[in-house]
Design an enzyme around this catalytic site. Structure first.
Site, short mmCIF file in Angstrom:
data_model
loop_
_atom_site.label_atom_id
_atom_site.label_comp_id
_atom_site.label_asym_id
_atom_site.label_seq_id
_atom_site.Cartn_x
_atom_site.Cartn_y
_atom_site.Cartn_z
N SER A 86 38.29 34.00 38.96
CA SER A 86 38.35 35.25 39.91
C SER A 86 36.74 34.68 41.01
O SER A 86 36.07 34.50 40.30
CB SER A 86 37.93 35.95 38.70
OG SER A 86 38.19 37.59 39.47
N TYR A 122 34.80 42.01 31.97
CA TYR A 122 35.77 41.11 32.14
C TYR A 122 35.96 40.18 32.79
O TYR A 122 35.95 39.51 32.82
CB TYR A 122 36.57 41.97 32.75
CG TYR A 122 37.99 40.74 34.38
CD1 TYR A 122 38.82 40.79 33.79
CD2 TYR A 122 37.29 40.70 35.54
CE1 TYR A 122 39.63 39.81 34.37
CE2 TYR A 122 37.92 40.46 36.19
CZ TYR A 122 39.29 39.41 35.08
OH TYR A 122 40.44 39.43 36.53
N LYS A 133 35.89 35.69 32.47
CA LYS A 133 35.84 34.61 33.50
C LYS A 133 34.39 33.70 33.79
O LYS A 133 35.10 31.79 33.66
CB LYS A 133 36.10 35.26 35.02
CG LYS A 133 37.09 35.78 35.34
CD LYS A 133 38.82 34.95 34.40
CE LYS A 133 40.03 36.30 34.28
NZ LYS A 133 41.31 35.52 33.60
P1 NAD Z 1 48.58 40.75 35.08
O1 NAD Z 1 48.17 41.94 33.50
O2 NAD Z 1 50.27 41.19 35.36
O3 NAD Z 1 49.40 39.61 33.78
C1 NAD Z 1 48.97 38.87 32.61
C2 NAD Z 1 49.85 38.72 31.90
O4 NAD Z 1 49.80 38.07 31.12
C3 NAD Z 1 50.38 39.73 31.05
O5 NAD Z 1 51.85 39.64 30.71
C4 NAD Z 1 50.14 40.33 29.49
O6 NAD Z 1 51.25 40.74 29.14
C5 NAD Z 1 50.11 38.61 29.21
N1 NAD Z 1 49.43 38.94 28.11
C6 NAD Z 1 48.15 39.30 28.36
N2 NAD Z 1 47.46 39.06 27.19
C7 NAD Z 1 48.10 38.35 26.65
C8 NAD Z 1 48.07 37.57 24.91
N3 NAD Z 1 46.90 37.77 24.33
N4 NAD Z 1 49.21 36.63 24.90
C9 NAD Z 1 50.03 36.74 25.31
N5 NAD Z 1 50.20 37.13 27.01
C10 NAD Z 1 49.66 37.64 27.79
O7 NAD Z 1 47.61 40.18 36.24
P2 NAD Z 1 47.36 39.62 37.05
O8 NAD Z 1 47.09 39.74 37.99
O9 NAD Z 1 49.39 38.42 36.95
O10 NAD Z 1 46.56 38.37 36.79
C11 NAD Z 1 47.30 37.07 35.69
C12 NAD Z 1 45.91 36.20 35.29
O11 NAD Z 1 45.10 36.45 37.21
C13 NAD Z 1 44.46 37.12 34.55
O12 NAD Z 1 43.99 36.08 33.50
C14 NAD Z 1 43.43 37.60 35.88
O13 NAD Z 1 42.96 37.95 35.39
C15 NAD Z 1 44.00 37.09 36.83
N6 NAD Z 1 42.89 37.20 38.38
C16 NAD Z 1 44.12 38.27 38.53
C17 NAD Z 1 43.11 39.52 39.64
C18 NAD Z 1 44.41 40.09 40.01
O14 NAD Z 1 43.44 40.56 40.70
N7 NAD Z 1 45.84 40.11 40.00
C19 NAD Z 1 42.66 38.29 40.09
C20 NAD Z 1 41.76 37.81 39.60
C21 NAD Z 1 41.85 37.27 38.28
C1 UD1 Z 2 38.63 44.57 41.42
C2 UD1 Z 2 37.44 44.10 39.98
C3 UD1 Z 2 36.99 42.38 40.40
C4 UD1 Z 2 38.58 41.89 40.57
C5 UD1 Z 2 39.53 42.36 41.01
C6 UD1 Z 2 40.65 41.54 41.07
C7 UD1 Z 2 35.79 45.60 40.33
C8 UD1 Z 2 34.56 46.50 40.67
N1 UD1 Z 2 36.08 44.62 40.61
O1 UD1 Z 2 37.57 43.67 42.89
O2 UD1 Z 2 36.40 42.41 39.17
O3 UD1 Z 2 38.27 40.24 40.46
O4 UD1 Z 2 39.35 43.39 41.12
O5 UD1 Z 2 41.78 42.19 40.35
O6 UD1 Z 2 37.39 46.50 39.46
N2 UD1 Z 2 38.76 50.65 46.56
C9 UD1 Z 2 38.40 51.92 47.35
N3 UD1 Z 2 39.56 53.30 46.84
C10 UD1 Z 2 40.49 52.67 45.64
C11 UD1 Z 2 40.83 51.49 44.73
C12 UD1 Z 2 39.88 50.68 45.52
O7 UD1 Z 2 38.04 52.54 48.55
O8 UD1 Z 2 41.04 53.75 44.84
C13 UD1 Z 2 37.65 49.85 47.36
C14 UD1 Z 2 36.66 49.13 46.39
O9 UD1 Z 2 35.25 49.71 46.59
C15 UD1 Z 2 36.76 47.82 47.34
C16 UD1 Z 2 38.08 47.45 47.73
O10 UD1 Z 2 38.60 48.91 48.25
O11 UD1 Z 2 35.89 47.95 48.69
C17 UD1 Z 2 39.35 47.27 46.63
O12 UD1 Z 2 39.05 47.14 45.50
P1 UD1 Z 2 39.68 46.80 44.31
O13 UD1 Z 2 41.57 46.12 44.70
O14 UD1 Z 2 39.62 47.19 43.64
O15 UD1 Z 2 39.20 45.05 44.24
P2 UD1 Z 2 37.99 44.91 44.35
O16 UD1 Z 2 36.89 45.96 43.78
O17 UD1 Z 2 37.09 43.43 45.04
#
Ligand code: NAD
Ligand code: UD1
Length: 338
Positions: free
Chosen positions: A124, A149, A153
């Protein structure tokens, strides 16, 4: 060519499974449904028109994983499984360290024991901490994460890099995602958060559908063009396609590679609200709220390394991201059925 996808039932995993199947890979999905529903797997099969193998298994279950590796011929792993809610990670740090870090160590041990040394990992932009100035480049310092969290990472990146140092036959691709939003064009799969969404786009779509009354905009006094926070939103299908490219490279050459997956463009919270209103035709009720602790003013990527080395570039713009998020939310107001 068979690819194990951990967390394949989740938001990014499900979109990536479709693109892997479309690209002709066979996939084996592992998930424990901690944060997803079985229905997403049915929809992956429906949308791709292809069957795949699924195991309900926790990645911390070493014996269970080993059986899967013995039963299937796994060439490489795309590792999405993990917990991802920042607030929850502050309340339950041990669960996050256990699931994300112990889970990844367990997975890598089983891979090593079974001679599979190719992995693509979901990292991330959070690993850049708050002291680097955007556009963020892969060569910048990481660390200084402000919540468990983010620290998981950061630590997993170190663990994977130590693993590579110990044995350079490994192929490790670390993908640093910026802010994934959007959904598959069909509106059949998308993000299905539990409870009150923490992230901006699911909150906006829930206001639009009438599930939440008003979006709180966290701060309008940042040093940005309109005072609200700026982020690099990326369409989840572009992100999924980035995994297919990273996998292709990992399959063909050993190495440890780190890539930003973002668009390189930042949008403010109010830019996103406006783009969503335009794409959906729905007005979003919002009010300015206090800053959210831990937030930074601006975060966007320099995505040029992924373009140069993977031949990957995000193609979908902010309006398409909003339109696709809205199609998913409006046709699945309660997310996936149980
Ligand atoms: P998500 O929660 O939708 O998907 C994660 C999946 O992993 C889920 O289906 C969950 O049931 C499964 N899981 C969790 N723990 C497990 C375990 N111990 N064994 C087996 N399955 C397990 O999340 P996502 O948004 O699809 O994110 C996927 C990956 O990307 C995660 O590692 C997350 O941290 C990373 N990531 C997500 C974002 C984002 O904004 N969505 C941003 C940066 C990084
Ligand atoms: C968040 C996580 C980050 C993670 C990323 C992707 C936090 C502090 N950081 O990032 O660790 O990797 O999601 O999953 O949670 N906002 C509003 N109102 C809301 C929600 C968000 O104004 O109800 C604003 C936030 O202040 C930010 C932007 O929208 O400026 C995006 O927020 P968000 O979607 O939560 O993502 P990040 O904060 O960038």
């Amino acid at each position: 060519m068979s690819i194990l996808v951990t967390g394949g039932a989740g938001y990014i995993g499900s979109h990536t499974c479709i693109e892997l199947l479309n690209a002709g890979y066979e996939i084996v999905v592992v998930d424990n449904f901690y944060n997803s529903k079985r229905e997403s797997l049915k929809r992956i099969a429906e949308l791709s028109g292809k069957e795949f193998t699924f195991y309900e298994c926790d990645i911390r279950d070493k014996e269970g994983l080993d059986k899967i590796f013995k039963a299937e011929k796994i060439d490489a792993v795309i590792h999405f499984a993990g917990l991802k809610a920042v607030g929850e990670s502050c309340a339950k740090p041990l669960e996050y360290y256990d699931n994300n870090i112990a889970g990844t160590v367990c997975l890598c041990e089983v891979m090593k024991e079974n001679g599979c040394k190719k992995i693509v990992f979901s990292s991330s932009a959070t690993v850049y901490g708050s002291n680097n100035v955007s556009p963020l480049k892969e060569t910048m310092m990481t660390g200084g994460t402000t919540n468990p969290y983010g620290t998981t990472k950061y630590m997993i990146e170190i663990i994977l890099s130590d693993l590579f140092k110990s044995d350079n036959e490994w192929s490790i691709s670390i993908l640093r995602y910026f802010n994934p939003i959007g959904a598959h064009k069909s509106g059949r799969i998308g993000e299905d958060p539990n409870g009150i969404p923490n992230n901006l786009m699911p909150y906006i779509t829930q206001v639009a559908i009438g599930k939440r009354e008003c979006l709180g905009v966290f701060g309008d006094d940042y040093d940005t063009h309109d005072g609200t926070g700026v982020r690099d939103y990326i369409h989840v299908v572009d992100l999924a396609l980035g995994h297919v490219k990273a996998l292709g490279r990992a399959l063909n050459q050993p190495g440890l590679d780190i890539y930003n997956l973002g668009t390189g463009t930042g949008y403010s919270v109010l830019d996103v609200v406006k783009a969503f209103e335009k794409a959906s035709g729905v007005t979003i009720n919002y009010k300015i709220a206090p800053r959210r602790p831990g937030d930074i003013a601006t975060c966007y990527s320099d995505p040029s390394k992924a373009q140069a080395e993977l031949g990957w570039k995000a193609e979908r713009g902010i309006e398409e991201m909003c339109a696709d998020s809205w199609r998913w939310q409006s046709t699945n107001p309660n997310g996936y059925p149980d």
